[in-house]
Design an enzyme around this catalytic site. Structure first.
Site, PDB file in Angstrom:
ATOM      1  N   HIS A  98      46.871  -2.118  -1.347  1.00  0.00           N
ATOM      2  CA  HIS A  98      48.071  -2.298  -2.180  1.00  0.00           C
ATOM      3  C   HIS A  98      47.715  -2.878  -3.550  1.00  0.00           C
ATOM      4  CE1 HIS A  98      50.160  -1.878   1.680  1.00  0.00           C
ATOM      5  NE2 HIS A  98      49.513  -2.937   2.115  1.00  0.00           N
ATOM      6  N   SER A 156      46.459  -0.160   5.515  1.00  0.00           N
ATOM      7  CA  SER A 156      46.827  -1.515   5.113  1.00  0.00           C
ATOM      8  C   SER A 156      46.053  -2.548   5.928  1.00  0.00           C
ATOM      9  CB  SER A 156      48.340  -1.691   5.250  1.00  0.00           C
ATOM     10  OG  SER A 156      48.782  -2.899   4.685  1.00  0.00           O
ATOM     11  N   ALA A 157      46.691  -3.285   6.825  1.00  0.00           N
ATOM     12  CA  ALA A 157      45.973  -4.252   7.662  1.00  0.00           C
ATOM     13  C   ALA A 157      44.886  -3.566   8.475  1.00  0.00           C
ATOM     14  CB  ALA A 157      46.946  -4.970   8.588  1.00  0.00           C
ATOM     15  N   GLU A 160      47.896   1.909  -4.282  1.00  0.00           N
ATOM     16  CA  GLU A 160      48.846   2.509  -3.356  1.00  0.00           C
ATOM     17  C   GLU A 160      48.747   4.030  -3.424  1.00  0.00           C
ATOM     18  OE1 GLU A 160      49.721   0.665  -1.090  1.00  0.00           O
ATOM     19  OE2 GLU A 160      51.625  -0.251  -1.615  1.00  0.00           O
ATOM     20  N   GLY A 164      50.600  -4.118   8.881  1.00  0.00           N
ATOM     21  CA  GLY A 164      51.437  -5.240   9.261  1.00  0.00           C
ATOM     22  C   GLY A 164      50.758  -6.502   8.785  1.00  0.00           C
TER      23      GLY A 164
END
Length: 241
Positions: free
Chosen positions: A162, A125-126, A198, A92
């Site tokens: 990413h 991700s985060a 990714e 997020g």
């Protein structure tokens, strides 16, 4: 594996050609089983809808044979982390996530629990950004202001999740991801940045660091050209930087 840091750091929960977390299912399942984990706490702080986000993750991971509960459902997050065997920190907004972790006094606690081998860490991700030295190399907008950019520090370098090194639009004339990362590398507080493509996964096993998943990574260092590393490469030397 008691006394040995254990972490899986995913570039993302989504990867082209796969359903949610499908590309990482085998790695996550093996990782949790190897560490004797049947239940894990999901940390939904990077998004605002804690219930909805946790439900989305639970509906996938529960089918793999693991029980997922949301950290937000516990009255005392610190005690919940101390009692847990494993956590999954979702993606997020990185600034929002780190701010909430600081507000709940969880940054130092998670670091201590993971580095002493008491807590297994999965981040996406985060959730991967906050597992590193700092969040300086996130792609996210600073929608809130955490008290510090210093993060948990499971690994002693920065990650850019990413990571892409090609332009989606041929007539794009703005800065590339490489330029942005090199701007950071020039700073005195920077050491190195790992650009995680990714579908890429970093497996931390004590002093071992191996690239897994379906895509590799690149490493940026001061005064050096970036270096490409394919899936399967042992990059444990990065833990000594």
């Amino acid at each position: 594996m008691k006394g040995c840091r254990q972490a899986l750091l995913l570039s993302s929960s989504n990867c082209h050609g796969y359903s949610f977390l499908e590309f990482a299912k085998q790695e996550i399942s093996y990782f949790l089983k190897k560490n004797g984990v049947s239940q894990l706490i999901f940390v939904p702080y990077a998004q605002n809808d804690y219930d909805g986000y946790t439900k989305y993750v639970r509906e996938v991971i529960d089918t793999w044979g693991f029980k997922v509960t949301g950290l937000h459902t516990y009255s005392d997050p610190m005690n919940a982390i101390k009692a847990a065997k494993a956590i999954f920190v979702g993606g997020g907004n990185t600034f929002l996530l780190l701010k909430k972790l600081y507000e709940n006094n969880l940054v130092n606690l998670i670091r201590e629990e993971v580095l002493t081998g008491n807590l297994v860490y999965i981040g996406s991700s985060a959730g991967t950004n906050v597992a590193t030295k700092s969040i300086h190399t996130t792609n996210d907008m600073p929608i809130v202001y955490p008290p510090s950019f210093d993060a948990i520090g499971i690994v002693p370098f920065n990650i850019n999740p990413h990571y892409i090194d090609h332009l989606e639009i041929e007539n794009h004339k703005g800065e590339t991801r490489d330029q942005r990362i090199n701007e950071f590398i020039e700073m005195p507080h920077a050491n190195l940045v790992l650009g995680l493509r990714e579908g890429g996964i970093l497996h931390v096993d004590g002093d071992s660091l191996v690239l897994k998943g379906v895509a590799g990574a690149v490493v940026f260092k001061k005064t050096e050209s970036k270096t490409e590393y394919p899936v399967g490469t042992d990059i444990s030397f990065l833990l000594n930087n």
